[in-house]
Scaffold this active site. Structure first.
Site, PDB file in Angstrom:
ATOM      1  CB  THR A  78     110.277  11.855 -57.668  1.00 31.67           C
ATOM      2  OG1 THR A  78     109.218  12.484 -56.966  1.00 31.67           O
ATOM      3  CG2 THR A  78     109.867  11.642 -59.104  1.00 31.67           C
ATOM      4  CD  GLU A  80     104.158  18.422 -53.203  1.00 31.34           C
ATOM      5  OE1 GLU A  80     103.537  17.528 -52.623  1.00 31.34           O
ATOM      6  OE2 GLU A  80     105.375  18.610 -53.048  1.00 31.34           O
ATOM      7  N   GLY A 113     115.084  18.597 -55.082  1.00 31.23           N
ATOM      8  CA  GLY A 113     115.719  19.905 -55.056  1.00 31.23           C
ATOM      9  C   GLY A 113     116.898  19.903 -54.105  1.00 31.23           C
TER      10      GLY A 113
END
Lengths: 670, 670
Positions: free
Chosen positions: A149, A432, A188
């Site tokens: 992303t 997601e 993350g």
């Protein structure tokens, strides 16, 4: 000891909660075993949870007081300790225990995307790449992340802007962030932890563009953890939840990586820059679906189950106001309005539970087929997983919030345990695959199936109803007629059919009137989203109905689940009444009957409410809620928790700085 | 300077946002003046906001990083500084500036309940009590709070358990917390700040119970701020938001206060313990209504306006995916699904704005009547304020969350500004009267009016429609027919009428079949809540329609607001379609037409979206959003904000403790 100096020793179960458990119509333990898919699995789960909770390193006490930094450090600590623990216990890395550990810790673990890094290399790397990188990653000699992303693009992958340009003169790729919007955003473990990343970038070679490909890029020094030259990396700051995760951003200025750093199982760039495909990468597509399938069970459903457990128990203990003049204050669970808030959500837990199991099984079946090179079920699997992801995340997030509000003021305290469930689970509507985008993908599949049905093409099982809609309107004549899976599943079929047919016809007519296809699509998209919701809703009803057959060995459980299925289905009819009335399948009078049947179920199933949430079998440590403990000592717990509050043991600095000068100027003798 | 080292200097407005403002169909400034009720008021508001933002003491930079303690300290600091500032500027304590200051600071002030303490003494104290306590409180020589809610009871005041027993031998009241559930819970400023409290307690004198009365009780020492003997007091711990407020708990063990500490304007206990009423206390009832009226404008609407401003601007800047194959990625605001999420909410802002003004005016009118001892409008005012509180808080909270999700992943970052709006505004569904409880109070009023209508009693204006429901079904024949206030307000009237009539009849028939009244009420309560929602919804539509007449001087504004009113009303019809279809007022075909009209409005009003939120006239400092600034430099801001993140300047301690031992064991030369 004074009563207001509370402590946990020797508390009895609150009689108001004990009475709810006195004469159950079914065996709660049996239901728990059914949910676990076997008594043996219940045993294993409980053993793991108990071992985790007994280990002081994993203690979650004071979690609600921790700063972001403390949460992050705690999560990393947990992850390393899990490794040790698993070794100590002899648990296998790929065994079933890991999911139970994760749940026991309420997801408070770090290095989760490091595991995605490992899985990605495993899936997309060549054997050589796997044998180079995996030993390093598995032993934490490097820490990885998965950087996809960007600031400017999320769900729409084709729009990603990071580039990887091959330089044949040095046999390197030049990885570059060409402008602000191409900054990698959200990965993350990237914010403070990772040393490496799998970076998704648009591949260019010999001035040709080849689309998104994965590259391993080192971002921080292994020696002192500082960003490498050309790298700007850091944490993206506070979020609504996920305080324990260091989501990060990453800017790469012409970073050179060797040709071998492109993960090349399915395509590679040769030294001269020519691009070679090797085999089909359809299987990759599967990873995304796998995440959607597993998140239903592990993240989304788990949150609603916990919120229901807390709010139902609280509602059986909280007494308020009056119903019968002069009588004792009733339990709030005795109010129809409270039943209307909570019981359909308990039913939703069971619905989503069976749905998640169903989707996982379908996924495994398709996976088996695909290994045999049969890809025919892939579109249906994609539609099923996307639709259920969007439908269930929305229902479960909204449901958690309904549970929270149903606990009144105490639901607003973090001590209730529900606010942090909500702020976390709501993210699942976005990650997601953003839900609206997913619903539109499902709608595209449905419209295609509908067109197929018109031209006689055989349809996939899940959309078979599009070839033969229920004819003749609903046959129910009394409220009781609605307590019948046959009756309501037909109503749901008709609703989905009508909405799909109506949207398809609208698009067709817009095109006939001269609209371009894409304009017609956009101008119908609000209705198209509704088709996906109606279709997914129908599937959940059907899956629930067929799950009832799987519990035939336990008639008393089958009885209670059957009524729960009725409740789930009728609640949907009553709350989306417009869809069922608009196309004339139900008359206004029939809707009245359905409502009567539904309200009757609320009154009747209220007695099972506590048992049905007890069956989810959460420990108090898992719930981390002062108002949702098994013993129901709500007020006692709240008072105990505030008295443990470390803040209440500190001197308030504001007294010295702001208050004292005024208070001390007080001449009177107050 | 490298592009990735961003700073704010000399940024232009993002061309994607600039283009939205290029050819407005109305004057934004004029609309702002209308919302402010006059250009002069706009000027004053801006002046105040600007003065506050220029003062570095009030800086809100890094707010999203602050701990609860820092937030609390900052809020107290703000409050003392406001005092100084107002003196410096010559602003009156009861002037209009204070509301603008509060809004400029996003509500980040302390000692708010201290002000309620002052107001309560003013309203319920005798002249003597006022002259004793007010000077102390106003100069902060004491800090007060208002202690009503207990662990065991909130909205249901009669259930409160704290006691005040008069002891004639010493002429004192003994204030006592008899058990855990009677612990005072939630009062703001109590957790760490207050020295005194107005405590609501059940009065007992000469062994007779007289109900709830207010008593002034000292809780902390003025000298060292420690709890007085017999007092247990502290903070109730972390909440979903309101980090800056020290909500507290309070246990009082037989605390003696002099007889003079009972606030005695409307009732007192004489030295011998006899109880004397002096005048009507109906006026007190008013305070509660006043809070519900003012919170609509100051808290609830403000949050939705901000969330709309942020999400609409972001949607005009964010480009994603593709509509027309091969074309540039469109603004997400061009997707019908995004318009469907945001435009009805922008319309809701305007609806709630006019509703809040209307309710405030009605309140003032009734207040005038009451001062003339005319209490006849009190039931209608109560129903209006309760219904609008419940209806608007629900719509606005849900709306803020829709805005947040509509911003995708970036909406989940605190930097977007929306998460903290949501976690705060959602509390309004619970405080000042839990919404379901309020809806049921309104329903009781409606059922009474309905019975009155049946027997020919004249009805209050707001329920006059119950005497003559629209007959003969909806007359619309084309989608355009629905763009008509006459047409849709009749539909809303019919819907409310049908639901009220149906609920009333159901209750009647249950009673006739032998149910006790209270059982019949409870078994109809889900439907009764619906009546209140339908009635409140109808009122908001009618109020919006009549507000259109007040802008007749500005035809271009009237035109845009008229369409916005249509949009608001049709969105309600489409999303609550079941109610309109069930009783046959709309046919399925007419619902189709209404949907067509509604979707047409979305496409048409999309061009006003940015202008309509610009008119709310928030400064960037107020929005505190990286993605909602006036200049629309979304990605630039996000990158700038993360680079300012103090966390990103620290060394990660986890590196030393957990990572280094593994990384350093790396033998290879990565």
């Amino acid at each position: 000891m004074a009563w207001w100096k509370v402590n946990s020793a020797g508390k009895d179960v609150n009689p108001d909660l004990a009475s709810e458990r006195e004469s159950p119509s079914f065996n709660v333990e049996t239901l728990t075993n059914i949910l676990d898919e076997g008594a043996e699995e219940t045993r294993v789960r409980r053993a793991v949870v108990s071992i985790i909770h007994k280990d002081p390193v994993f203690s979650r006490e004071f979690l609600y007081f921790k700063t972001r930094t403390e949460r992050y450090e705690g999560a990393v600590k947990n992850s390393f300790h899990i490794k040790r623990k698993m070794k100590e216990m002899g648990w296998n890395e790929n065994g079933r225990e890991i999911a139970y550990i994760y749940r026991a810790l309420g997801g408070e673990t770090g290095l989760n995307i490091h595991n995605v890094f490992i899985k990605t290399i495993n899936a997309l790397g060549t054997d050589e790449q796997i044998s180079k990188w995996l030993p390093l990653a598995s032993s934490y000699k490097i820490i990885g992340t998965y950087a996809q992303t960007e600031l400017g693009h999320g769900t729409y992958l084709r729009g990603l802007e990071t580039t990887a340009t091959y330089d044949p003169s040095t046999q390197e790729f030049i990885i570059d962030t060409p402008q602000i919007s191409a900054t990698k955003w959200w990965p993350g473990d990237l914010g403070k932890t990772s040393t490496h990343a799998v970076v998704l970038a648009q591949l260019y070679s010999n001035e040709k563009k080849y689309g998104m490909h994965p590259f391993i890029v080192q971002v921080r020094s292994l020696k002192d953890h500082s960003p490498l030259p050309g790298i700007t990396v850091g944490d993206i700051g506070p979020k609504m939840s996920f305080e324990h995760i260091d989501n990060g951003y990453l800017i790469m200025r012409n970073i050179r990586v060797p040709r071998e750093n492109m993960l090349s199982r399915y395509s590679q760039v040769l030294p001269d820059g020519s691009y070679v495909k090797s085999g089909s990468d359809k299987i990759n597509y599967f990873t995304m679906i796998a995440v959607r399938v597993s998140m239903l069970q592990d993240e989304v459903l788990e949150a609603l189950k916990k919120a229901c457990t807390i709010s139902v128990r609280y509602s059986a203990v909280r007494r308020q106001s009056e119903l019968k003049p002069g009588d004792r204050e009733p339990k709030i669970l005795d109010y129809q309005t409270q039943q209307q808030k909570l019981l359909p959500l308990v039913a939703t837990c069971y619905s989503v539970h069976f749905t998640a199991k169903y989707v996982a099984k379908f996924y495994n079946d398709v996976y088996g087929e695909i290994r045999k090179e049969n890809f025919s079920l892939l579109p249906e699997l994609h539609a099923l997983a996307a639709g259920m992801k969007a439908f269930a995340t929305e229902m479960c997030s909204n449901g958690v919030e309904v549970c929270r509000k149903a606990c009144g003021g105490h639901g607003y305290s973090l001590y209730s345990g529900i606010p942090s469930l909500y702020t976390k689970v709501t993210a699942s509507c976005t990650y997601e695959g953003e839900n609206t985008v997913l619903h539109l993908q499902v709608a595209r599949f449905l419209v295609k199936c509908f067109a197929g049905a018109q031209s006689g093409t055989p349809l996939p099982t899940s959309t078979a109803y599009l070839s033969s809609p229920p004819a003749g309107g609903c046959q129910a004549r009394t409220p009781n007629d609605f307590l019948n899976p046959e009756v309501y599943s037909k109503a749901y079929e008709y609703r989905a059919y009508s909405l799909i047919s109506s949207a398809a016809k609208k698009m067709q007519s817009l095109v006939q009137l001269g609209s371009e296809q894409y304009v017609a699509w956009n101008n119908t998209s609000v209705e198209l989203v509704k088709t996906s919701i109606a279709h997914s809703h129908l599937l959940t009803v059907k899956i629930f109905i067929s799950a009832l057959n799987s519990v035939s060995d336990h008639p008393e459980i089958k009885a209670v689940l059957t009524r729960l299925c009725d409740l789930y289905a009728l609640h949907g009819i009553v709350t989306s009444a417009g869809d069922f009335l608009q196309y004339g399948y139900l008359s206004g009078k029939q809707l009245d009957m359905a409502t009567t049947a539904y309200l009757g179920l609320l009154a009747e199933r209220r007695k099972d409410a506590v048992l049905l949430v007890d069956a989810f079998d959460f420990t108090d440590d898992q719930l981390l809620s002062a108002i949702g403990t098994y013993d129901g000592n709500v007020y006692h717990n709240l008072l105990e928790w505030v008295q443990k509050n470390p803040e209440n043991k500190k001197v308030n600095p504001v007294f010295e700085t702001y208050l004292k000068p005024h208070l001390q100027s007080n001449p009177s003798k107050l």
